[in-house]
Design a protein around this motif. Structure first.
Motif, PDB file in Angstrom:
ATOM      1  N   ARG A  15       0.883  -1.434  -0.035  1.00 29.31           N
ATOM      2  CA  ARG A  15      -0.038  -0.216   0.107  1.00 29.31           C
ATOM      3  C   ARG A  15       0.556   1.352  -0.434  1.00 29.31           C
ATOM      4  NH1 ARG A  15      -2.129   1.225   6.223  1.00 29.31           N
ATOM      5  NH2 ARG A  15      -0.259   0.624   7.351  1.00 29.31           N
ATOM      6  N   GLN A  16       0.097   2.191  -0.652  1.00 28.59           N
ATOM      7  CA  GLN A  16       0.900   3.733  -0.602  1.00 28.59           C
ATOM      8  C   GLN A  16      -0.175   4.303   0.177  1.00 28.59           C
ATOM      9  OE1 GLN A  16       3.810   3.755  -2.715  1.00 28.59           O
ATOM     10  NE2 GLN A  16       3.978   2.232  -2.451  1.00 28.59           N
ATOM     11  N   PRO A  18      -2.475   6.772   1.003  1.00 24.48           N
ATOM     12  CA  PRO A  18      -2.850   7.987   0.483  1.00 24.48           C
ATOM     13  C   PRO A  18      -3.248   9.018   0.151  1.00 24.48           C
ATOM     14  CG  PRO A  18      -4.108   6.496   1.883  1.00 24.48           C
ATOM     15  CD  PRO A  18      -2.412   6.853   2.453  1.00 24.48           C
ATOM     16  N   HIS A  20      -5.010  11.722   0.200  1.00 28.60           N
ATOM     17  CA  HIS A  20      -5.609  12.369   1.633  1.00 28.60           C
ATOM     18  C   HIS A  20      -5.099  12.249   2.958  1.00 28.60           C
ATOM     19  CE1 HIS A  20      -6.872   8.531   3.145  1.00 28.60           C
ATOM     20  NE2 HIS A  20      -7.423   8.813   1.840  1.00 28.60           N
ATOM     21  N   TRP A  23      -3.769   7.524   7.292  1.00 27.27           N
ATOM     22  CA  TRP A  23      -2.879   6.075   6.965  1.00 27.27           C
ATOM     23  C   TRP A  23      -4.057   5.227   6.430  1.00 27.27           C
ATOM     24  CZ3 TRP A  23       0.832   5.154   4.693  1.00 27.27           C
ATOM     25  CH2 TRP A  23       1.819   4.236   4.359  1.00 27.27           C
ATOM     26  N   ASP A  25      -7.661   4.782   4.675  1.00 28.37           N
ATOM     27  CA  ASP A  25      -7.568   5.020   3.278  1.00 28.37           C
ATOM     28  C   ASP A  25      -9.199   5.021   3.908  1.00 28.37           C
ATOM     29  OD1 ASP A  25      -9.318   5.203   0.958  1.00 28.37           O
ATOM     30  OD2 ASP A  25      -7.229   3.975  -0.072  1.00 28.37           O
ATOM     31  N   HIS A  26      -9.463   6.203   2.828  1.00 30.70           N
ATOM     32  CA  HIS A  26     -11.570   6.562   3.268  1.00 30.70           C
ATOM     33  C   HIS A  26     -11.896   5.858   2.328  1.00 30.70           C
ATOM     34  CE1 HIS A  26     -10.425  11.499   4.570  1.00 30.70           C
ATOM     35  NE2 HIS A  26      -9.690  10.603   5.541  1.00 30.70           N
ATOM     36  N   ARG A  27     -11.708   5.527   1.732  1.00 29.60           N
ATOM     37  CA  ARG A  27     -12.363   4.548   0.706  1.00 29.60           C
ATOM     38  C   ARG A  27     -13.281   2.771   1.737  1.00 29.60           C
ATOM     39  NH1 ARG A  27      -9.431   3.093  -4.342  1.00 29.60           N
ATOM     40  NH2 ARG A  27      -7.952   3.369  -2.696  1.00 29.60           N
ATOM     41  N   HIS A  47      -3.475  -2.074  11.323  1.00 24.83           N
ATOM     42  CA  HIS A  47      -2.771  -0.557  10.714  1.00 24.83           C
ATOM     43  C   HIS A  47      -1.988   0.459  11.879  1.00 24.83           C
ATOM     44  CE1 HIS A  47      -5.395  -0.317   7.942  1.00 24.83           C
ATOM     45  NE2 HIS A  47      -4.835   1.039   7.227  1.00 24.83           N
ATOM     46  N   PRO A  98      -4.099  -2.183  -0.634  1.00 24.62           N
ATOM     47  CA  PRO A  98      -4.311  -1.688  -0.219  1.00 24.62           C
ATOM     48  C   PRO A  98      -5.732  -2.037  -0.130  1.00 24.62           C
ATOM     49  CG  PRO A  98      -3.035  -2.211  -2.388  1.00 24.62           C
ATOM     50  CD  PRO A  98      -2.299  -2.938  -1.245  1.00 24.62           C
ATOM     51  N   ILE A  99      -6.924  -0.791  -0.507  1.00 29.41           N
ATOM     52  CA  ILE A  99      -8.210  -0.621  -0.840  1.00 29.41           C
ATOM     53  C   ILE A  99      -8.305  -0.783  -2.029  1.00 29.41           C
ATOM     54  CG2 ILE A  99     -10.871  -0.499  -0.584  1.00 29.41           C
ATOM     55  CD1 ILE A  99      -9.804  -0.178   2.714  1.00 29.41           C
ATOM     56  N   GLU A 101     -10.954  -0.156  -5.833  1.00 25.32           N
ATOM     57  CA  GLU A 101     -11.916  -0.126  -5.884  1.00 25.32           C
ATOM     58  C   GLU A 101     -12.632  -0.295  -6.458  1.00 25.32           C
ATOM     59  OE1 GLU A 101     -12.618   3.408  -5.890  1.00 25.32           O
ATOM     60  OE2 GLU A 101     -10.551   3.859  -6.524  1.00 25.32           O
TER      61      GLU A 101
END
Length: 104
Positions: A15-16, A18, A20, A23, A25-27, A47, A98-99, A101
């Motif tokens: 993961r990278q 985000p 925003h 740490w 991810d808002h998704r 996390h 990573p989350i 889409e």
């Protein structure tokens, strides 16, 4: 003994940070309703414990003690997070993925 320089479980999916300012991810907000409280607790513990690549190697028994849940509940939460493609795991290494889409 575990080396902190060991490769992630899935090196193709590190993961990278985000764009925003967070740490986590808002998704993930769109997915919280589908997670149990144990899954949420484990996911956010990971996390907090993760290195810059999203990896950590805390023992399930220690995680359970820190979260106030049984080791078996940690293991079940891990299986469910694996099935939901939020983490990867290869003993003793956890990796936050990573989350992706969601497909419509």
């Amino acid at each position: 003994m575990f080396s902190p320089d060991a490769l992630p479980v899935d090196p193709t999916r590190v993961r990278q940070l985000p764009a925003h300012f967070a740490w986590a991810d808002h998704r993930l907000r769109d997915r919280l309703a589908a997670l149990s409280l144990e899954e949420i607790a484990l996911y956010f513990f990971l996390h907090l414990a993760a290195d810059k690549r999203g990896c950590s190697f805390w023992a399930d028994s220690t995680i359970g003690k820190k979260l106030g849940i049984k080791e078996g509940e940690v293991i079940q939460a891990r299986y469910r997070l694996l099935a939901k493609d939020l983490i990867a795991y290869r003993y003793p290494l956890y990796q936050i993925l990573p989350i992706e889409e969601r497909q419509s």
